[in-house]
Design a protein around this motif. Structure first.
Motif, PDB file in Angstrom:
ATOM      1  N   ARG A  43    -112.992   5.616 -10.183  1.00 52.96           N
ATOM      2  CA  ARG A  43    -113.608   5.616 -11.517  1.00 52.96           C
ATOM      3  C   ARG A  43    -113.353   4.331 -12.294  1.00 52.96           C
ATOM      4  N   ASN A  44    -112.167   3.789 -12.197  1.00 51.69           N
ATOM      5  CA  ASN A  44    -111.813   2.631 -13.006  1.00 51.69           C
ATOM      6  C   ASN A  44    -111.895   1.311 -12.240  1.00 51.69           C
ATOM      7  N   ARG A  45    -111.161   1.236 -11.151  1.00 51.06           N
ATOM      8  CA  ARG A  45    -111.060  -0.039 -10.441  1.00 51.06           C
ATOM      9  C   ARG A  45    -112.398  -0.469  -9.835  1.00 51.06           C
TER      10      ARG A  45
ATOM     11  N   GLU B  47    -108.757   9.026  -7.667  1.00 52.30           N
ATOM     12  CA  GLU B  47    -109.771   9.204  -8.705  1.00 52.30           C
ATOM     13  C   GLU B  47    -109.797   7.993  -9.637  1.00 52.30           C
ATOM     14  N   SER B  48    -108.635   7.539 -10.040  1.00 51.57           N
ATOM     15  CA  SER B  48    -108.552   6.364 -10.905  1.00 51.57           C
ATOM     16  C   SER B  48    -109.106   5.126 -10.198  1.00 51.57           C
TER      17      SER B  48
ATOM     18  N   THR C 215    -115.595   0.922 -10.100  1.00 56.56           N
ATOM     19  CA  THR C 215    -116.809   0.958 -10.905  1.00 56.56           C
ATOM     20  C   THR C 215    -116.723   0.091 -12.151  1.00 56.56           C
ATOM     21  N   LYS C 216    -115.639   0.177 -12.892  1.00 58.93           N
ATOM     22  CA  LYS C 216    -115.562  -0.540 -14.161  1.00 58.93           C
ATOM     23  C   LYS C 216    -115.022  -1.957 -14.019  1.00 58.93           C
ATOM     24  N   GLN C 217    -113.923  -2.117 -13.312  1.00 54.68           N
ATOM     25  CA  GLN C 217    -113.302  -3.443 -13.224  1.00 54.68           C
ATOM     26  C   GLN C 217    -113.996  -4.351 -12.226  1.00 54.68           C
TER      27      GLN C 217
ATOM     28  N   ASN D 127    -117.085  -3.642 -10.740  1.00 55.10           N
ATOM     29  CA  ASN D 127    -118.536  -3.495 -10.767  1.00 55.10           C
ATOM     30  C   ASN D 127    -119.104  -3.413  -9.347  1.00 55.10           C
TER      31      ASN D 127
END
Length: 68
Positions: free
Chosen positions: A16-18, A12-13, A20-22, A24
């Protein structure tokens, strides 16, 4: 003492984080990763006899990966 890391929160992390956010990552890239992980998790669940949500990082050993 052995600590078992549950796979679900790590995945999940990762999504959600790696991705999508980090990173892109594009929706197509995310979908590709999702599909590959889904196949691997279902394969591991079948081989280990455990439910997918109950899998731990330790379940993904060398033999399981090479059997896939």
């Amino acid at each position: 003492m052995s600590v078992h890391l549950s796979l679900a929160p790590l995945l999940e992390s990762f999504f959600r984080n790696r991705l999508t956010k980090q990173r892109n990552a594009s929706p197509s890239t995310i979908a590709s990763y999702r599909d590959a992980w889904r196949m691997l998790v279902l394969f591991a669940a079948e081989r280990t006899g455990r439910k997918p949500y109950a899998l731990a990082v330790e379940d993904f050993d060398r033999d399981l990966i090479l059997a896939g």
